[in-house]
Design an enzyme around this catalytic site. Structure first.
Site, PDB file in Angstrom:
ATOM      1  N   SER A 189       0.833  -1.200   0.000  1.00 28.50           N
ATOM      2  CA  SER A 189       0.000   0.000   0.000  1.00 28.50           C
ATOM      3  C   SER A 189       0.867   1.248   0.000  1.00 28.50           C
ATOM      4  O   SER A 189       2.092   1.175   0.060  1.00 28.50           O
ATOM      5  CB  SER A 189      -0.905   0.018   1.232  1.00 28.50           C
ATOM      6  OG  SER A 189      -0.122   0.169   2.399  1.00 28.50           O
ATOM      7  N   LYS A 190       0.217   2.365  -0.070  1.00 28.48           N
ATOM      8  CA  LYS A 190       0.924   3.635  -0.177  1.00 28.48           C
ATOM      9  C   LYS A 190       1.960   3.861   0.917  1.00 28.48           C
ATOM     10  O   LYS A 190       2.976   4.500   0.694  1.00 28.48           O
ATOM     11  CB  LYS A 190      -0.083   4.792  -0.171  1.00 28.48           C
ATOM     12  CG  LYS A 190      -0.433   5.263  -1.571  1.00 28.48           C
ATOM     13  CD  LYS A 190      -1.468   6.374  -1.514  1.00 28.48           C
ATOM     14  CE  LYS A 190      -2.692   5.992  -2.312  1.00 28.48           C
ATOM     15  NZ  LYS A 190      -3.942   6.551  -1.889  1.00 28.48           N
ATOM     16  N   ARG A 191       1.687   3.339   2.086  1.00 33.11           N
ATOM     17  CA  ARG A 191       2.628   3.566   3.185  1.00 33.11           C
ATOM     18  C   ARG A 191       3.986   2.933   2.927  1.00 33.11           C
ATOM     19  O   ARG A 191       4.975   3.254   3.570  1.00 33.11           O
ATOM     20  CB  ARG A 191       2.057   3.060   4.509  1.00 33.11           C
ATOM     21  CG  ARG A 191       1.554   1.631   4.444  1.00 33.11           C
ATOM     22  CD  ARG A 191       1.257   1.083   5.825  1.00 33.11           C
ATOM     23  NE  ARG A 191       2.489   0.928   6.572  1.00 33.11           N
ATOM     24  CZ  ARG A 191       2.665   1.311   7.830  1.00 33.11           C
ATOM     25  NH1 ARG A 191       1.674   1.880   8.456  1.00 33.11           N
ATOM     26  NH2 ARG A 191       3.804   1.122   8.452  1.00 33.11           N
ATOM     27  N   HIS A 192       4.042   2.013   1.960  1.00 30.04           N
ATOM     28  CA  HIS A 192       5.310   1.372   1.643  1.00 30.04           C
ATOM     29  C   HIS A 192       6.155   2.196   0.668  1.00 30.04           C
ATOM     30  O   HIS A 192       7.316   1.907   0.448  1.00 30.04           O
ATOM     31  CB  HIS A 192       5.068  -0.011   1.035  1.00 30.04           C
ATOM     32  CG  HIS A 192       4.407  -0.960   1.977  1.00 30.04           C
ATOM     33  ND1 HIS A 192       3.145  -1.471   1.767  1.00 30.04           N
ATOM     34  CD2 HIS A 192       4.814  -1.463   3.159  1.00 30.04           C
ATOM     35  CE1 HIS A 192       2.834  -2.260   2.782  1.00 30.04           C
ATOM     36  NE2 HIS A 192       3.809  -2.273   3.641  1.00 30.04           N
ATOM     37  N   GLY A 193       5.524   3.206   0.077  1.00 29.35           N
ATOM     38  CA  GLY A 193       6.255   4.021  -0.883  1.00 29.35           C
ATOM     39  C   GLY A 193       5.542   4.038  -2.222  1.00 29.35           C
ATOM     40  O   GLY A 193       4.315   4.052  -2.274  1.00 29.35           O
TER      41      GLY A 193
END
Length: 426
Positions: free
Chosen positions: A201-205
RNA sequence: GCCCCCAUCGACUAGCGGUCCAGGUCACAGCCCUUUCAAGGCUGUAGCGCGGGUUCGAAUCCCGCUGGGGGCACCA
């Protein structure tokens, strides 16, 4: 029977790398068998955002080099037909009306099974299958009805999709059966996880293909990397051209377990591809990239700088930070500044270099270092800092040449503080 | 809660009963090269989740456990 597959994203925005991987597997499979690769948009309304998303997805597929066959189809265009089919299923007793909606009658006993190409035989107890809604009370057909219906309509031979669809499969199988349609081969490919083992997800980059494009990744590198996530050719071959992938790709070598997206390995692979480009192709890619990113830097200078960075950066996005000093003065980090003692001598030496080219510059500066009794590193690092504003840069002599004598001397100054105050272009 | 799937180094994977005291790649560590950073070369650390079977022999087959993931909508 000729192979025909489809990639069926829902138009919710930019294409996620997970979706791109699914699309890639479909494309590789189709091309390997000389079949067709189609795009089908799975949507239920006509909002403007959807239209944009469809364009974005097509643009991304094109950028990745996954060419499509046939027209792009949309669930929207088959709504009327789906409603008709649903009514027929009611007439035949396969479905029934329920508060304005039409529900499919699932069997209550026994099991529904299929031979999945990547997962093997999968069986679902029919008691788990709810009578699912085919058409909502407002008349719009549902995904689990239209998806198999369209597969049948389009003559899809192989359904290659993510494993999040496994539990939909028995329901769709039952519908296809009631329709008297041909049953396609199913292949549920593993999902992608983030570095923490959780859903990517976005939190991973970076998460969408466009994110990677913006960071300066090459489509060939991304395609190669994505192909390696859940699929392998043998125990040692990893770098493969598009043609090699097409030739070697088979579903039986797709693994069954989820894969973790490794940003570092992608970066390494991208570096391999970048370094492997012919110098002029590399320069073209760099120029195009910088233009796309909105940099209005002198193209000629960018082209001349390209060879200095090709061996050094793993993604085009590193260029501005790594070689931006060629286009604007960069203030050195005060913490890194030494006493600048060699600077006046360096300026004096460089002033006498003619022509102002890397070879001559190197000879002159090495001579200077020797005369001062300094190790190359000790002599060159202060110059690098004054010139580039950083302790990390392209080759010093080539950088000096590109900057030209006048600008180089202006930056080195001789004061030890590098350049005239306020001269930094910012 | 119910159903389905998965399980080899930190990561991607090779391995489809013996040729595996488990191979490759990324990452990591050390050394070499070196004007910085990279690149490149060499070396190294590191893994078959656990417990039962089956078998002369199991990372490979079976069962259970544990762990992880996915799904249970008039979402797609």
């Amino acid at each position: 029977m000729a192979v025909r597959v489809r990639f069926a994203p829902s138009p919710t925005g930019y294409l996620h790398v997970g979706g791109a991987r699914t699309a890639l597997f479909n494309w590789l499979f189709a091309r390997h068998h000389g079949g067709e690769f189609r795009l089908r948009i799975e949507n239920t309304d006509t909002s403007r955002e959807v239209a944009e998303a469809v364009d974005q997805i097509q643009g991304t597929l094109a950028w990745l080099g996954l060419d499509l066959d046939g027209e792009v189809t949309s669930q929207l265009d088959r709504m009327a037909h789906a409603q008709e089919v649903a009514r027929r299923l009611v007439d035949e007793g396969h479905a029934y009306e329920d508060e304005g909606a039409i529900r499919f009658r699932m069997p209550d006993e026994g099991t529904t099974a299929w031979e999945d190409v990547v997962l093997g035989r999968i069986e679902y107890p029919n008691e788990q299958l709810e009578d699912l809604v085919l058409v909502r009370s407002d008349g719009r057909p549902t995904y689990n009805f239209v998806s198999p219906l369209e597969d049948a309509l389009d003559g899809i031979t192989h359904v290659i999709r993510g494993q999040d669809h496994v539990s939909n499969t028995p329901k769709q199988l039952r519908i296809l059966e009631a329709l008297g349609a041909e049953i396609p081969v199913y292949a549920h490919v593993p999902l992608l996880n983030g570095p923490d083992g959780r859903k990517l997800s976005k939190r991973h980059g970076a998460i969408t293909v466009e994110d990677f494009r913006a960071q300066g990744y090459l489509p060939d590198a991304l395609v190669n990397y994505l192909a390696l996530l859940g699929w392998s050719y043998d125990d040692r071959t990893e770098i493969m051209t598009r043609e090699e992938l097409v030739e070697r790709f088979t579903l039986d070598r797709v693994g069954a377990s989820a894969a973790t997206f490794d940003y570092q390995k992608l970066e390494w692979l991208n570096g391999v591809y970048l370094r492997g480009l012919a110098p002029d192709v590399y320069a073209d890619a760099l120029v195009t990239y910088l233009r796309e990113q909105g940099y209005e830097w002198d193209e000629e200078l960018v082209r001349r700088a390209a060879p200095l960075v090709q061996e050094k950066i793993a993604a085009l996005g590193e260029f501005p930070a790594f070689a931006g000093f060629l286009f604007a003065r960069v203030e050195p980090d005060p913490a890194l500044l030494g006493d600048g003692a060699v600077l006046p001598a360096a300026a004096e030496t460089l002033a006498g270099v003619e022509p102002f080219e890397a070879d001559q510059i190197e000879t002159a500066l090495r001579g200077l270092a020797e005369r001062l009794g300094l190790k190359p590193r000790e002599a060159f690092q202060p110059i690098r800092l004054a010139l580039t504003g950083s302790a990390v840069s392209p080759g010093l002599f080539e950088s000096l040449e590109l900057l030209g004598k006048e600008e180089s001397l202006a930056r080195i100054g001789g004061s030890g503080r590098g350049g005239a105050s306020g001269s930094s272009a910012r």
